[in-house]
Design a protein around this motif. Sequence first.
Motif, PDB file in Angstrom:
ATOM      1  N   UNK A 286      37.022  39.934  33.161  1.00 31.33           N
ATOM      2  CA  UNK A 286      36.337  39.274  32.079  1.00 31.33           C
ATOM      3  C   UNK A 286      36.697  37.813  31.677  1.00 31.33           C
ATOM      4  N   UNK A 287      36.543  36.990  32.216  1.00 30.04           N
ATOM      5  CA  UNK A 287      37.065  35.519  31.914  1.00 30.04           C
ATOM      6  C   UNK A 287      36.858  34.966  30.699  1.00 30.04           C
ATOM      7  N   UNK A 288      35.682  35.683  29.893  1.00 27.59           N
ATOM      8  CA  UNK A 288      35.532  35.412  28.531  1.00 27.59           C
ATOM      9  C   UNK A 288      36.702  35.380  27.559  1.00 27.59           C
ATOM     10  N   UNK A 289      37.652  36.392  27.995  1.00 25.84           N
ATOM     11  CA  UNK A 289      38.833  36.682  27.239  1.00 25.84           C
ATOM     12  C   UNK A 289      40.159  35.865  27.569  1.00 25.84           C
ATOM     13  N   UNK A 290      40.845  35.264  26.721  1.00 29.77           N
ATOM     14  CA  UNK A 290      41.982  34.608  27.236  1.00 29.77           C
ATOM     15  C   UNK A 290      42.988  35.456  27.958  1.00 29.77           C
ATOM     16  N   UNK A 291      43.402  34.870  29.024  1.00 30.89           N
ATOM     17  CA  UNK A 291      44.436  35.767  30.107  1.00 30.89           C
ATOM     18  C   UNK A 291      45.577  35.185  29.735  1.00 30.89           C
ATOM     19  N   UNK A 292      46.686  36.150  30.051  1.00 34.39           N
ATOM     20  CA  UNK A 292      48.050  36.057  29.678  1.00 34.39           C
ATOM     21  C   UNK A 292      48.711  34.748  30.474  1.00 34.39           C
ATOM     22  N   UNK A 293      49.660  34.024  30.200  1.00 35.81           N
ATOM     23  CA  UNK A 293      50.359  33.059  30.996  1.00 35.81           C
ATOM     24  C   UNK A 293      51.322  33.898  32.150  1.00 35.81           C
ATOM     25  N   UNK A 294      51.683  34.896  31.762  1.00 38.52           N
ATOM     26  CA  UNK A 294      52.466  35.765  32.634  1.00 38.52           C
ATOM     27  C   UNK A 294      52.220  37.253  32.199  1.00 38.52           C
ATOM     28  N   UNK A 295      52.318  38.316  32.982  1.00 34.18           N
ATOM     29  CA  UNK A 295      52.166  39.552  32.492  1.00 34.18           C
ATOM     30  C   UNK A 295      53.379  40.396  33.559  1.00 34.18           C
ATOM     31  N   UNK A 296      53.869  41.520  33.037  1.00 32.74           N
ATOM     32  CA  UNK A 296      54.626  42.459  33.512  1.00 32.74           C
ATOM     33  C   UNK A 296      54.301  43.946  33.907  1.00 32.74           C
ATOM     34  N   UNK A 297      54.129  44.205  35.200  1.00 33.11           N
ATOM     35  CA  UNK A 297      53.968  45.750  35.526  1.00 33.11           C
ATOM     36  C   UNK A 297      54.900  45.956  36.646  1.00 33.11           C
TER      37      UNK A 297
END
Length: 381
Positions: A286-297
């Motif tokens: 869903x590119x309309x939402x702002x994505x994180x600069x980094x994520x952790x999983x």
Amino acid sequence: MSDIRFIALALTMASVPLASCGAQTSVESISENSGAFAVSEHGTFAEPWAAAFEPGTGVLFVTEKAGTVKFYNPASGTTGNVTGVPTVDYGGQGGLGDIAFGPDYASSKAIYLSWAEAGEGDTRGAVVGKGTLDCSAGTSCAIKGLEVIWRQSPKVTGRGHYSHRILFSPDGQYMYVASGDRQKMQPAQDLSNNLGSIVRLTLDGEPAPGNPFADRGGVSQEIWSYGHRNILGMQFDEQGRLWDLEHGPKGGDELNLVKQGANYGWPIVSDGIHYDNDPIPDHSTRPEFAAPAIQWTPVIAPGNFIFYNGDMFPEWRGDALIAGLKTEAIIHVSIDGEKATEVARYDMGERIRQIVQGPDGAIWVLEDTENGRLLRLAPPA
């Protein structure tokens, strides 16, 4: 005298998934002794939640979750109590929260606290109060004239995801407050309430001029960004850009570059999944939402973070240092434009709730326990 002890903190990235711009990346296993810090202990606090240095004095003020505020003077090694603290709704993730000194503190002596406030019918919500600090007694301090200037709306059931971090803009004109989704999820996409959002206010708690949804009226006038889950850290970088750090569900903790009016997607998207293992569409869908600069999983379970700008660790200037709860570590992240990359983890052996930078550039951390130690980190001798 503090018990000075030197510890070789392991720089570990073994089996740590790193991410940039929301894309998960694997790295080779690295394990070495870094000898990163000399650590000194400076007493303990009962379930400490937040800390801030009083401008001009170098005295550290600490909130304790059950509803007390104490201060520690590094110069003398003495600790004192603060009166005039509000009654809090203590339980779960709730209680006394953040503490901040007003940008005009030198003249106003303004101090801000956040806490969980009880409502009707087993409901509660975060609030921010403003008062003045009087330490003329020397051995104790008092908060005077404390009044609530902002509330989460609406109050809801449960005792989680208050967020209630407080931050002032670099120009000292505005106050930003993190308002968690209160574990209700859907309100984070509803601009008629202020849950799951970052609000931008005047120093007296009114909606700030120029907010993106001011024409909607009501609490929408407060909102700066939305679609957030549980924000435990907010900071401005050296360029004056706002960043937030938030807990994902099962996976998907996020560091976000926060932009005016942006929607960060929760609960429609996340790079984690629900606790019952039900899937959530990834940010990439869903590119309309702002994505994180980094994520952790897997998650790091952050407490808060700073952008380091001191002299003791000059090689870290501009980098983010994150207090890790589940990870029992300080997570070191470098920033390159709008991208972020984890570069190190420093094992601390306990859950770390709060990290702050001292006036001299030393790093201070508080452990997240019933008798959480206050630790000062400096370069090894």
